[in-house]
Every structure is written in C-alpha cells, then in structure tokens.
Motif scaffolding. Structure first.
Motif, PDB file in Angstrom:
ATOM      1  N   ARG A  84      76.927  -1.804  62.854  1.00 18.10           N
ATOM      2  CA  ARG A  84      77.753  -2.622  61.965  1.00 18.10           C
ATOM      3  C   ARG A  84      77.626  -4.111  62.321  1.00 18.10           C
ATOM      4  O   ARG A  84      77.641  -4.979  61.446  1.00 18.10           O
ATOM      5  N   ALA A  85      77.528  -4.402  63.635  1.00 18.90           N
ATOM      6  CA  ALA A  85      77.410  -5.802  64.052  1.00 18.90           C
ATOM      7  C   ALA A  85      76.114  -6.409  63.541  1.00 18.90           C
ATOM      8  O   ALA A  85      76.090  -7.549  63.058  1.00 18.90           O
ATOM      9  N   GLN A  86      75.021  -5.659  63.634  1.00 10.07           N
ATOM     10  CA  GLN A  86      73.740  -6.172  63.152  1.00 10.07           C
ATOM     11  C   GLN A  86      73.771  -6.364  61.639  1.00 10.07           C
ATOM     12  O   GLN A  86      73.287  -7.380  61.106  1.00 10.07           O
ATOM     13  N   ILE A  87      74.363  -5.412  60.929  1.00 12.43           N
ATOM     14  CA  ILE A  87      74.469  -5.514  59.473  1.00 12.43           C
ATOM     15  C   ILE A  87      75.335  -6.718  59.092  1.00 12.43           C
ATOM     16  O   ILE A  87      75.044  -7.452  58.138  1.00 12.43           O
ATOM     17  N   LEU A  88      76.406  -6.936  59.860  1.00 11.67           N
ATOM     18  CA  LEU A  88      77.294  -8.051  59.582  1.00 11.67           C
ATOM     19  C   LEU A  88      76.559  -9.382  59.702  1.00 11.67           C
ATOM     20  O   LEU A  88      76.664 -10.254  58.824  1.00 11.67           O
ATOM     21  N   LEU A  89      75.808  -9.558  60.781  1.00 14.96           N
ATOM     22  CA  LEU A  89      75.098 -10.819  60.982  1.00 14.96           C
ATOM     23  C   LEU A  89      74.032 -11.024  59.914  1.00 14.96           C
ATOM     24  O   LEU A  89      73.773 -12.157  59.488  1.00 14.96           O
ATOM     25  N   GLU A  90      73.390  -9.971  59.494  1.00 11.87           N
ATOM     26  CA  GLU A  90      72.404 -10.100  58.425  1.00 11.87           C
ATOM     27  C   GLU A  90      73.079 -10.490  57.110  1.00 11.87           C
ATOM     28  O   GLU A  90      72.529 -11.265  56.314  1.00 11.87           O
ATOM     29  N   ALA A  91      74.276  -9.962  56.893  1.00  8.95           N
ATOM     30  CA  ALA A  91      74.992 -10.273  55.653  1.00  8.95           C
ATOM     31  C   ALA A  91      75.413 -11.742  55.615  1.00  8.95           C
ATOM     32  O   ALA A  91      75.241 -12.420  54.585  1.00  8.95           O
ATOM     33  N   VAL A  92      75.967 -12.235  56.696  1.00  8.92           N
ATOM     34  CA  VAL A  92      76.426 -13.633  56.688  1.00  8.92           C
ATOM     35  C   VAL A  92      75.247 -14.593  56.713  1.00  8.92           C
ATOM     36  O   VAL A  92      75.368 -15.744  56.266  1.00  8.92           O
ATOM     37  N   ARG A  93      74.093 -14.146  57.181  1.00  7.49           N
ATOM     38  CA  ARG A  93      72.907 -15.002  57.157  1.00  7.49           C
ATOM     39  C   ARG A  93      72.547 -15.381  55.729  1.00  7.49           C
ATOM     40  O   ARG A  93      72.057 -16.492  55.471  1.00  7.49           O
ATOM     41  N   GLY A  94      72.788 -14.473  54.813  1.00 10.27           N
ATOM     42  CA  GLY A  94      72.475 -14.764  53.417  1.00 10.27           C
ATOM     43  C   GLY A  94      73.490 -15.659  52.741  1.00 10.27           C
ATOM     44  O   GLY A  94      73.198 -16.279  51.709  1.00 10.27           O
ATOM     45  N   ASP A  95      74.688 -15.716  53.285  1.00  8.18           N
ATOM     46  CA  ASP A  95      75.753 -16.507  52.661  1.00  8.18           C
ATOM     47  C   ASP A  95      75.898 -17.906  53.262  1.00  8.18           C
ATOM     48  O   ASP A  95      76.472 -18.794  52.613  1.00  8.18           O
ATOM     49  N   TYR A  96      75.426 -18.088  54.488  1.00  6.99           N
ATOM     50  CA  TYR A  96      75.645 -19.359  55.188  1.00  6.99           C
ATOM     51  C   TYR A  96      74.321 -19.923  55.699  1.00  6.99           C
ATOM     52  O   TYR A  96      73.419 -19.171  56.069  1.00  6.99           O
ATOM     53  N   ARG A  97      74.252 -21.243  55.721  1.00  7.09           N
ATOM     54  CA  ARG A  97      73.049 -21.890  56.271  1.00  7.09           C
ATOM     55  C   ARG A  97      73.013 -21.745  57.789  1.00  7.09           C
ATOM     56  O   ARG A  97      71.953 -21.550  58.370  1.00  7.09           O
ATOM     57  N   TYR A  98      74.177 -21.858  58.414  1.00  8.13           N
ATOM     58  CA  TYR A  98      74.260 -21.684  59.865  1.00  8.13           C
ATOM     59  C   TYR A  98      75.449 -20.804  60.204  1.00  8.13           C
ATOM     60  O   TYR A  98      76.521 -20.898  59.588  1.00  8.13           O
ATOM     61  N   VAL A  99      75.250 -19.952  61.200  1.00  5.40           N
ATOM     62  CA  VAL A  99      76.314 -19.111  61.745  1.00  5.40           C
ATOM     63  C   VAL A  99      76.387 -19.403  63.246  1.00  5.40           C
ATOM     64  O   VAL A  99      75.403 -19.214  63.967  1.00  5.40           O
ATOM     65  N   VAL A 100      77.519 -19.900  63.695  1.00  9.19           N
ATOM     66  CA  VAL A 100      77.727 -20.243  65.105  1.00  9.19           C
ATOM     67  C   VAL A 100      78.696 -19.234  65.693  1.00  9.19           C
ATOM     68  O   VAL A 100      79.822 -19.073  65.184  1.00  9.19           O
ATOM     69  N   VAL A 101      78.253 -18.547  66.752  1.00  7.60           N
ATOM     70  CA  VAL A 101      79.056 -17.479  67.354  1.00  7.60           C
ATOM     71  C   VAL A 101      79.490 -17.898  68.750  1.00  7.60           C
ATOM     72  O   VAL A 101      78.656 -18.179  69.622  1.00  7.60           O
ATOM     73  N   ASP A 102      80.801 -17.947  68.961  1.00  2.76           N
ATOM     74  CA  ASP A 102      81.359 -18.198  70.292  1.00  2.76           C
ATOM     75  C   ASP A 102      81.403 -16.873  71.049  1.00  2.76           C
ATOM     76  O   ASP A 102      81.948 -15.885  70.550  1.00  2.76           O
ATOM     77  N   THR A 103      80.832 -16.829  72.252  1.00  3.23           N
ATOM     78  CA  THR A 103      80.723 -15.567  72.985  1.00  3.23           C
ATOM     79  C   THR A 103      81.400 -15.663  74.360  1.00  3.23           C
ATOM     80  O   THR A 103      81.668 -16.763  74.858  1.00  3.23           O
ATOM     81  N   PRO A 104      81.660 -14.519  74.987  1.00  2.00           N
ATOM     82  CA  PRO A 104      82.211 -14.514  76.347  1.00  2.00           C
ATOM     83  C   PRO A 104      81.142 -14.963  77.357  1.00  2.00           C
ATOM     84  O   PRO A 104      79.948 -15.010  77.040  1.00  2.00           O
ATOM     85  N   PRO A 105      81.560 -15.279  78.584  1.00  2.00           N
ATOM     86  CA  PRO A 105      80.586 -15.665  79.617  1.00  2.00           C
ATOM     87  C   PRO A 105      79.662 -14.506  79.980  1.00  2.00           C
ATOM     88  O   PRO A 105      80.092 -13.346  80.048  1.00  2.00           O
ATOM     89  N   LEU A 106      78.405 -14.818  80.229  1.00  2.00           N
ATOM     90  CA  LEU A 106      77.379 -13.792  80.439  1.00  2.00           C
ATOM     91  C   LEU A 106      77.562 -13.012  81.729  1.00  2.00           C
ATOM     92  O   LEU A 106      77.226 -11.819  81.795  1.00  2.00           O
ATOM     93  N   LEU A 107      78.045 -13.673  82.784  1.00  2.00           N
ATOM     94  CA  LEU A 107      78.131 -12.997  84.073  1.00  2.00           C
ATOM     95  C   LEU A 107      79.425 -12.223  84.245  1.00  2.00           C
ATOM     96  O   LEU A 107      79.622 -11.570  85.277  1.00  2.00           O
ATOM     97  N   SER A 108      80.304 -12.288  83.247  1.00  4.92           N
ATOM     98  CA  SER A 108      81.566 -11.547  83.326  1.00  4.92           C
ATOM     99  C   SER A 108      81.477 -10.225  82.577  1.00  4.92           C
ATOM    100  O   SER A 108      81.865  -9.176  83.100  1.00  4.92           O
ATOM    101  N   VAL A 109      80.988 -10.271  81.340  1.00  8.05           N
ATOM    102  CA  VAL A 109      80.846  -9.067  80.510  1.00  8.05           C
ATOM    103  C   VAL A 109      79.515  -9.142  79.786  1.00  8.05           C
ATOM    104  O   VAL A 109      78.870 -10.188  79.733  1.00  8.05           O
ATOM    105  N   SER A 110      79.132  -8.037  79.186  1.00  6.62           N
ATOM    106  CA  SER A 110      77.825  -7.953  78.513  1.00  6.62           C
ATOM    107  C   SER A 110      77.885  -8.384  77.052  1.00  6.62           C
ATOM    108  O   SER A 110      76.846  -8.425  76.377  1.00  6.62           O
TER     109      SER A 110
END
Length: 464
Positions: A355-381
């Motif tokens: 679902r996450a991959q499908i979601l990102l593909e869907a918003v790619r078609g609607d927006y010129r840029y998608v900026v995703v805020d993520t957790p820190p890499l060394l804390s969680v995956s």
C-alpha cells in the motif's frame, strides 16, 4: 591532518585559549598576592693559605686554597656552624631550620665563596648570613690550626659583609602576569587542539562530503526561531533554501527526483524543519508540493503545523481512509500536507507494505514534488524503508553534533536497502555575517514571498 584543519580547530576553540590565558594571568596575580616574599642576603669569603717562597710553592698554595673552598662550603651548611649561629643570635629556630636557609656556593676557578641566607624578613636574612659567615671563619681557624699551636695552615676571611636586601627573590608582578599569560596561551592551545582532535563530530561541509562520499547540496544556518514558527522566515533562510532547491532540481539531469525523503542519523538534527522549509521553497517556485509525515511514531509534523491528524498516513495505509480524505490542502501556501495520523501498533509493517508503494506512486502523478519527513535512520528502520520506495533521500548532518561514525552508518543503512542518497545537507551551521536589506532583519512571522510574479504567504498555516 592538514594545517588548515588545525587552523579550523583553533578558530573553533578560540574561547578556550582566551579563557585559559585569562586564568593564567589570574594565577600569576594570585601567586604574587598570596605567596610570602623571600629576601636573600649574601656575603663573600676569601680563602687563603700560607704563602710560599717560590713561584711553584705559591701555585701549589693556590690550588690548595681552591680545594679548601669546596670543603668550607660544606662546613658553612654544617650543623655545628648553624648551631653556633643560632646560639649567637638567640633565634627561636633549630640548627636544621637555619641550615635550610643557608646556601654556600664556591666560585669556580677562584678562592672565593659566596654565602647566602634567605628569610621572609630582610633584616633577619642579613643577620643570619653574617652570623654564619663569622662562625664559619672561626671554625675554619680552629680546624686549620695544629694542636701543637702555631699559625693556621689556611683560613677564610670575610671580604663583603651581607647587606639588608631591598627587593624580594623571584619575578615581579608584571613578570608573573606575563608568564601566566604565556603559560595560559600555550595550555589553551593544547586543550583546544586536544578537544578538536577528540571531537568526532562533523564541523563543516568538506568534512561531511568526505565522510559521506556524497555531495553536499546545501547548508542551513542556525535559526533561533525554530521550532517556534511553523515555517522559516524567508528573509533569513531564503538564500540557503533556494540554493538547496536549485541543486535538487539539477540532480538526475533531465529527470530530477520528485519523491524525496528527508532523514538523518539521530534525532534533533532538523529533519522536520528542513522538510517543511524545503516543501515551502519548492512551492515558492510555483510547483505543486505534497508534504508527508512519514514519522508515524511521533507525528511531529502535525504539531508543528498545528493541524489535526485523525486522518493521516497510518489510516490510509491501513485502509481506513482514502488518500483524498487524509490530505489537508494548502496548509502552507502551495503545499498540501498528509499528516502521520494516529500511531499504529505496527509502523514498520505499514510502511513496508505494498500500500505504501502504491500510495507514493499515486501522489507522484498528482504532485510535482513529494517531500517525506522520516524518523532517524539509526533509531528505527522506517526511514530506510521509505527511502527505498522514494527517488532518493537528503541525509542531514548537524554541524557540531552528528559524528563521523553516525553519518557513515546512516549512509550504509540506506545502501543496505537499496535506497539512493541524493546528497547531504548540513544543518545548524554557525552564522556568517552577510548583508541584509533594510527591514528584513529579525524574526518575521509571516514573510511575503513571490511565486511566479505574485505575492503569497509562505508561512500561512491552515487550521485543521
């Protein structure tokens, strides 16, 4: 390590050098103020032997006198001489105490002996020296006179009596202050260098590029107003943000990345602030932008922008809500926001689902840029999982905080899941002096920026 690296360390630690130098000066003053001054009075003795009738005998007598000088120096600091001097002066100290105050120094290749006494009272120092000198000459006469009588074979004569010293021993106040300053500067330099060499944090852009093996796309200075304000004041942060935007647009040649994650090694390195500001500056150029809170464990984005998150990424991925129902439009001028939503029991599983991959593909078609805020890499995956689904990631390195090992591990973590590192962004950089236009200084709550020929508020925050 290059010389310029040492220079950078010293520039960063100049305050350490200054503080230690001041402490050295204070130490010199304290030593001068609290230490008891000592005065030294000296007398000089001349050693003689019975004269010879020929040149050869005179030479031998001179050699004999030079040997005697060394012996008399030992006698001058003997217990017997000291006790006699104590008895003469009737002082309240022992013979050993007096011996500690007396020094006897033969002058090399001569028949002269310098005798010095030291005390905190200059008059006492003079009295001690003269008493010991007198008792020494008397003892020498007794020892050098045969038991059968006659003239002594050698003797010691006082040439110069000790005078009352007028200045204490050691360096004066000015000299002590100077020595303290020099010692403090030297110690401060050593401490600053040691601190800089032990410090493993990223200190500048070249070091971030060297450690990460990736280009530094930009650097964001310290902003004292964040995170109090939802979006950075473009009057202060506009230039570095626009530089970052330009560098991102030129990545990938003719097909720049459109879905970007903003991540870092550890918490507190500016991910959420950078994601918000990047989305705002991309929208400033007239692009349609979606800002996604991919940190569904803490949901800091909604709190920062003061929006509700009953609907969000977590509920969309779990199938509870449609994407259109969860996205909040125009929260920032030109930026739609997909908040994190309620915290689910299985964040990593949701983000790694189809679902996450499908979601990102869907918003790619609607927006010129998608900026995703993520957790820190060394804390969680979670951050690595989202980066693997995106076009790439901006890895943040906080100047003076992110260590070299942390940055290496963050880059390695992304590489382990096949995530692409677009580049590094240094955050919390120290301010450099730069000219600003009148009226553009100071915090601005709602700065106006131009978007393709029109003005719009880049910090207008919608209330959900």
């Amino acid at each position: 390590m290059e010389i310029r690296e040492y220079g950078r360390i010293l520039r960063a630690g100049w305050w350490i050098v200054a503080v230690v130098a001041v402490l050295g000066i204070v130490g010199g003053w304290a030593y001068s103020f609290f230490s008891t001054p000592q005065y030294q009075a000296c007398a000089r003795l001349f050693v003689t032997t019975e004269g010879g009738s020929s040149v050869g005998e005179a030479y031998q007598n001179n050699l004999f006198s030079q040997e005697r000088v060394t012996s008399y120096a030992g006698l001058a600091t003997s217990t017997q001489v000291a006790q006699r001097a104590v008895d003469q002066l009737q002082l309240p100290l022992s013979a050993n105490d007096l011996r500690a105050k007396i020094t006897a120094t033969p002058i090399e290749s001569t028949v002269l002996l310098d005798l010095c006494g030291t005390d905190s009272d200059p008059d006492v120092a003079r009295a001690l020296t003269n008493a010991v000198a007198g008792q020494l000459t008397q003892l020498v006469q007794e020892l050098e006179t045969s038991q059968r009588g006659g003239s002594p074979a050698a003797g010691a004569t006082i040439v110069d009596q000790a005078d009352v010293p007028t200045s204490p021993l050691g360096a004066g106040l000015v000299t002590l202050l100077g020595l303290g300053a020099v010692a403090g500067l030297a110690l401060g330099v050593v401490i600053a260098l040691a601190r800089g060499l032990v410090d493993r944090s990223i200190r500048d852009r070249p070091k971030a590029e060297e450690i990460s093996g990736n280009a530094v796309l930009g650097g964001l200075p310290i902003d004292a107003e964040r995170p109090k304000t939802p979006v950075a004041s473009f009057s202060k942060m506009g230039e570095p943000l626009r530089t970052l935007r330009t560098n991102i647009r030129f990545l990938g040649g003719g097909s720049p990345p459109r879905v970007l994650t903003v991540t870092s090694a550890e918490p507190g390195e500016g991910r959420t602030s950078t994601a918000i500001d990047l989305a705002a500056v991309l929208a400033e150029a007239g692009h349609k932008v979606l800002l996604v809170d991919g940190d569904i464990r803490t949901a800091a984005l909604a709190e920062r922008l003061d929006i509700t998150q009953e609907h969000g990424l977590s509920t969309v991925l779990s199938g509870e809500h449609r994407l259109g129902d969860a996205v909040q439009p125009d929260v920032i001028d030109g930026v739609d926001v997909l908040p994190a939503g309620p915290v689910p029991p299985n964040p990593s599983e949701l983000l790694g689902s189809d679902r996450a991959q499908i979601l990102l593909e869907a918003v790619r078609g609607d927006y010129r840029y998608v900026v995703v805020d993520t957790p820190p890499l060394l804390s969680v995956s979670d951050g690595a999982i989202l980066t693997a689904l995106a076009d790439g990631s901006l890895v943040l390195a906080r100047v003076g905080s992110t260590t070299r090992d942390q940055l290496r591990k963050a880059i390695k973590t992304l590489g382990g899941v096949g995530g692409k590192v677009l580049g590094v962004v240094t955050t919390f950089e120290p301010h450099r002096r730069r000219r600003t236009k009148p009226g553009s200084t100071g915090p601005v709550a709602k700065p106006k920026i131009e978007v393709e020929g029109r003005e719009s508020s880049a910090a207008t925050v919608g209330r959900g």
